[in-house]
Scaffold this active site. Structure first.
Site, short mmCIF file in Angstrom:
data_model
loop_
_atom_site.label_atom_id
_atom_site.label_comp_id
_atom_site.label_asym_id
_atom_site.label_seq_id
_atom_site.Cartn_x
_atom_site.Cartn_y
_atom_site.Cartn_z
N GLU A 154 0.81 -1.02 0.08
CA GLU A 154 0.08 0.14 -0.09
C GLU A 154 0.73 1.20 0.10
OE1 GLU A 154 -2.61 -0.98 -1.13
OE2 GLU A 154 -4.10 -0.62 0.47
N THR A 207 -5.68 6.85 -5.27
CA THR A 207 -6.02 7.06 -3.82
C THR A 207 -4.88 8.29 -3.46
OG1 THR A 207 -6.59 4.94 -3.39
CG2 THR A 207 -5.70 5.78 -1.44
N1 HSE Z 1 -8.35 4.58 3.91
C1 HSE Z 1 -7.82 4.61 2.41
C2 HSE Z 1 -8.29 5.90 2.17
C3 HSE Z 1 -8.37 3.74 1.74
O1 HSE Z 1 -9.42 6.45 2.06
O2 HSE Z 1 -7.42 6.74 1.32
C4 HSE Z 1 -8.13 3.67 0.13
O3 HSE Z 1 -8.82 2.71 -0.49
#
Ligand code: HSE
Length: 335
Positions: A154, A207
């Site tokens: 990630e 993201t």
């Molecule tokens: N928690 C993360 C965000 C998840 O909202 O940036 C990304 O899929």
């Protein structure tokens, strides 16, 4: 001979680890409305599959990726799956340098998840890869112990090692991240009554970009509303109360900023609620949406409603319906 299964049990086995495994890892809904970065759940499908072969070469090689339209790097140093396995191997070598003197992997990735959709696409590939590598090594680590290595993927994918996609993808069900430092992840029950409508508009939102827009400070008033909703959401999960879960998705902090990044989002959400969904929010950082529903029939109707809402704006979209997947990633083939 004793070996640990992926769930951490010690069982008597007389077989060597497999030399090839295929692992399916499902889509995940991160944030779950109000619980930014600390809650996520797994869907039954869609998902990604990694087929991995153990080699003696010390190299991690991504031999083939299908379903990505040529967009993901084959270079294992840049690919989330390769990076996570490398982190896993480094850890194993540091704990027992003699145990894995020479080990490498060849990986073939089949993408079932759209990239940049908010359905945990990078997480699914990463989790499938680390679970496969762990299996090929004879399961030295439990699923929960694999989490920090999947989080490294990630970090590469979006610049932040958030765990709210990889944890439910690895462990199944709802996963709550109480703390990142030290990492403290709690598995919550999978509410049996909940059906989920998920719609992925054919738009891409990275993201990384959807995190960059977020302001760093929040008002005390918004924070109070938010932690009330997060706590009630967890209560709703334990009580299998779809209505309570639905109204606890209310997000006073993140959604107002991200809603602007997804054309048609607020209209589609209003349509989903009008059609009977208990609650609706962005899935992860978007652009996908999810809606919690009290039955399969309702989830299908809500999914169709959301797809139509985007269609009215000229945006095509794909709808899915699923229960909460209690299992997470699964080994689908070993030889
Ligand atoms: N928690 C993360 C965000 C998840 O909202 O940036 C990304 O899929």
């Amino acid at each position: 001979m004793f070996s640990r299964t992926s769930y951490g049990l010690r069982v008597n086995v007389n077989t060597l680890p497999p030399s090839i495994v295929s692992v399916f890892a499902p889509a995940t809904v991160a944030n779950v409305g109000s619980a930014f970065d600390v809650l996520g759940f797994a869907l039954e499908s869609p998902g990604d599959t990694v087929t991995a072969r153990r080699t003696e070469s010390n190299n991690i090689i991504v031999t083939k990726i299908t379903g990505d339209e040529g967009r993901l790097p084959l270079d294992a140093e840049k690919n989330t799956a390769g990076v996570s396995i490398r982190a896993l191997l480094r850890h194993l070598a540091s704990t027992d340098p003699n145990r894995y003197p020479s080990v490498g992997f060849e990986l073939e990735l089949t993408k079932g998840l759209p990239i940049g959709s908010g359905l945990g696409s990078s997480s699914a590939s990463t989790v499938a890869a680390v679970v496969a590598a762990n299996e090929l090594l004879g399961c030295p680590l439990t699923r929960a112990e694999l989490l920090p290595f999947a989080m490294e993927g990630e970090r590469i994918a979006c610049g932040a090692a958030h765990a709210d996609n990889v944890a439910p993808c690895l462990l199944g069900g709802f996963a709550l991240i109480r703390s990142y430092d030290p990492l403290d992840v709690i598995s919550l029950p999978s509410p049996a009554s909940v059906w989920v409508a998920v719609v992925s508009p054919h738009l891409e939102l990275k993201t990384f970009d959807a995190r960059r827009v977020l302001r760093r400070n929040v008002s005390l008033e918004a924070a109070v509303a938010q932690w009330g909703n997060v706590a009630a959401l967890v209560a709703g999960i334990y009580q299998d109360d779809v209505a309570l879960m639905g109204r606890s998705l209310e997000d006073r902090i993140i959604e107002p900023e991200r809603a602007e990044l997804v054309p048609g989002y607020l209209t589609a959400k209003a349509a989903a609620l009008q059609a009977g969904a208990a609650g609706c929010s962005l899935s992860g950082s978007g652009p996908s949406l999810f809606a919690l529903c009290a039955s399969e029939e309702l989830a299908r109707a809500v999914s169709v409603t959301i797809v139509k809402s985007f269609g009215a704006l000229g945006i095509t979209a794909t709808g899915y319906t699923s229960r909460v997947n209690a299992t997470g990633a699964v080994v689908i083939k070993r030889s």
